[in-house]
Write an enzyme that holds these catalytic residues in place. Sequence first.
Site, mmCIF file in Angstrom:
data_model
loop_
_atom_site.group_PDB
_atom_site.id
_atom_site.type_symbol
_atom_site.label_atom_id
_atom_site.label_comp_id
_atom_site.label_asym_id
_atom_site.label_seq_id
_atom_site.Cartn_x
_atom_site.Cartn_y
_atom_site.Cartn_z
ATOM 1 C CB THR A 1 -0.318 1.241 10.666
ATOM 2 O OG1 THR A 1 0.916 0.678 10.238
ATOM 3 C CG2 THR A 1 -0.338 2.715 10.322
ATOM 4 C CG ASN B 1 1.815 9.235 -0.061
ATOM 5 O OD1 ASN B 1 2.612 8.960 0.832
ATOM 6 N ND2 ASN B 1 0.742 8.505 -0.301
ATOM 7 N N GLY C 1 3.050 -6.178 5.958
ATOM 8 C CA GLY C 1 3.492 -7.507 5.564
ATOM 9 C C GLY C 1 3.999 -7.552 4.136
ATOM 10 C CB THR C 2 2.518 -6.399 0.925
ATOM 11 O OG1 THR C 2 1.307 -7.075 1.246
ATOM 12 C CG2 THR C 2 2.841 -6.626 -0.533
ATOM 13 C CD GLU D 1 -5.536 -5.286 -0.035
ATOM 14 O OE1 GLU D 1 -6.722 -5.575 0.119
ATOM 15 O OE2 GLU D 1 -5.127 -4.137 -0.201
ATOM 16 C CG ASN E 1 3.864 7.533 7.376
ATOM 17 O OD1 ASN E 1 4.407 7.901 6.343
ATOM 18 N ND2 ASN E 1 3.117 6.455 7.443
ATOM 19 C CD GLN F 1 -2.904 1.218 2.261
ATOM 20 O OE1 GLN F 1 -3.108 0.204 2.917
ATOM 21 N NE2 GLN F 1 -3.635 2.292 2.386
ATOM 22 C CD GLU G 1 27.667 11.798 -10.616
ATOM 23 O OE1 GLU G 1 27.686 12.842 -9.967
ATOM 24 O OE2 GLU G 1 27.401 11.756 -11.826
#
Length: 450
Positions: A179, A228, A144-145, A71, A206, A11, A254
């Site tokens: 999270t 973001n 996890g991903t 997912e 974050n 995500q 470089e």
Amino acid sequence: MREIISIHIGQAGIQVGNACWELYCLEHGIEPDGTMPSDTSVGVAHDAFNTFFSETGSGKHVPRAIFVDLEPTVIDEVRTGSYRQLFHPEQLISGKEDAANNFARGHYTVGKEIVDLCLDRVRKLADNCTGLQGFLVFNAVGGGTGSGLGSLLLERLSVDYGKKSKLGFTIYPSPQVSTAVVEPYNSVLSTHSLLEHTDVAVLLDNEAIYDICRRSLDIERPTYTNLNRLISQIISSLTTSLRFDGAINVDVTEFQTNLVPYPRIHFMLSSYAPVISAEKAYHEQLSVPEITNAVFEPSSMMAKCDPRHGKYMACCLMYRGDVVPKDVNAAVATIKTKRTVQFVDWCPTGFKCGINYQPPSVVPGGDLAKVQRAVCMISNNTAVAEVFSRIDHKFDLMYAKRAFVHWYVGEGMEEGEFSEAREDLAALEKDYEEVGAEGADDEGDEGDDY
């Protein structure tokens, strides 16, 4: 051509990726459907932006990127979003069940099934390049991903493309904001392979970026989109020299050469200036010395750690917009006289500067003001060890009680991997300590090489 392939995992990686590609398109005048009205040489791949976009015969510009998640929900947002026509459907790879915040699922069980498909797509992108320079890998190590599949992909990329450089933009767990309960496990297990399989890793967190949004942009409750967009400015600044023809260009390799004194010491802090809202921009004079000072401020760092607690080994300043080398040299000279910015004694010069005359772009309706000049700093500072020791401490508290470990073992991991990864990080903390220690004379045997 020196092409770069971007890989966005999980995500966080995908959402940061969305912000980045949105910004790149704006900067190059590429429409959301991939057409580029200003591009007169259709089908000719010699333009600088072709490092990031491949051009089809019909004049469509396709990002050299893949998005992977275990997912579908986050990738479905890309598939239906405003940039859905920009990407080839094969570039968006999603599985059916997610990694459930579990490194072992991302790395062993669920990730194993999808990783070959990903590498297949990467191979297609790579075959389309004339001189692939390396990979940018975007992920977070708390979930996890991002942690599991991220590590797995990095390991496999090392096997398939051993000599190509890999830059990671990695979102680390924040000190206060969390999270997932098992973030410390995932981060430690994942850092274990980041250590081996990335050449440079830029740490982001974050909480630090929330604080910057609150403080500098007056956003009371920043969303991930706000975060973001700020991250994408940094990544855009890092890659401007690859995408535009500039004055003093900085290449991906470089970065490595100038920022990494020892292979393991490759975790970087980043900062960006001016982060300023449109209302304030009218009333402030943002000269080169001012923005240069700003990027060295502890509060500008995009990861929660205080550079004043450590020493700088090297730093890279990428200016863009209306900047001339004379101003940069003057600003850097001033920084060097400051007592707050301390360099290790074995690296007295420590500055690498790049200038690109393309002024920074901003997303319309975004939070950042349009400015004439900006600077992004990537620095290698021993204080980064704070980030690791914080995570290690949390890891130890949980692991002492073997809390949650059964979820990992149940997915085919062995307990030994936990302690192995943890020892590797302990060694990393020690490495940072030694690098920052006064004088290098205690290591007598290394001085005899000259």
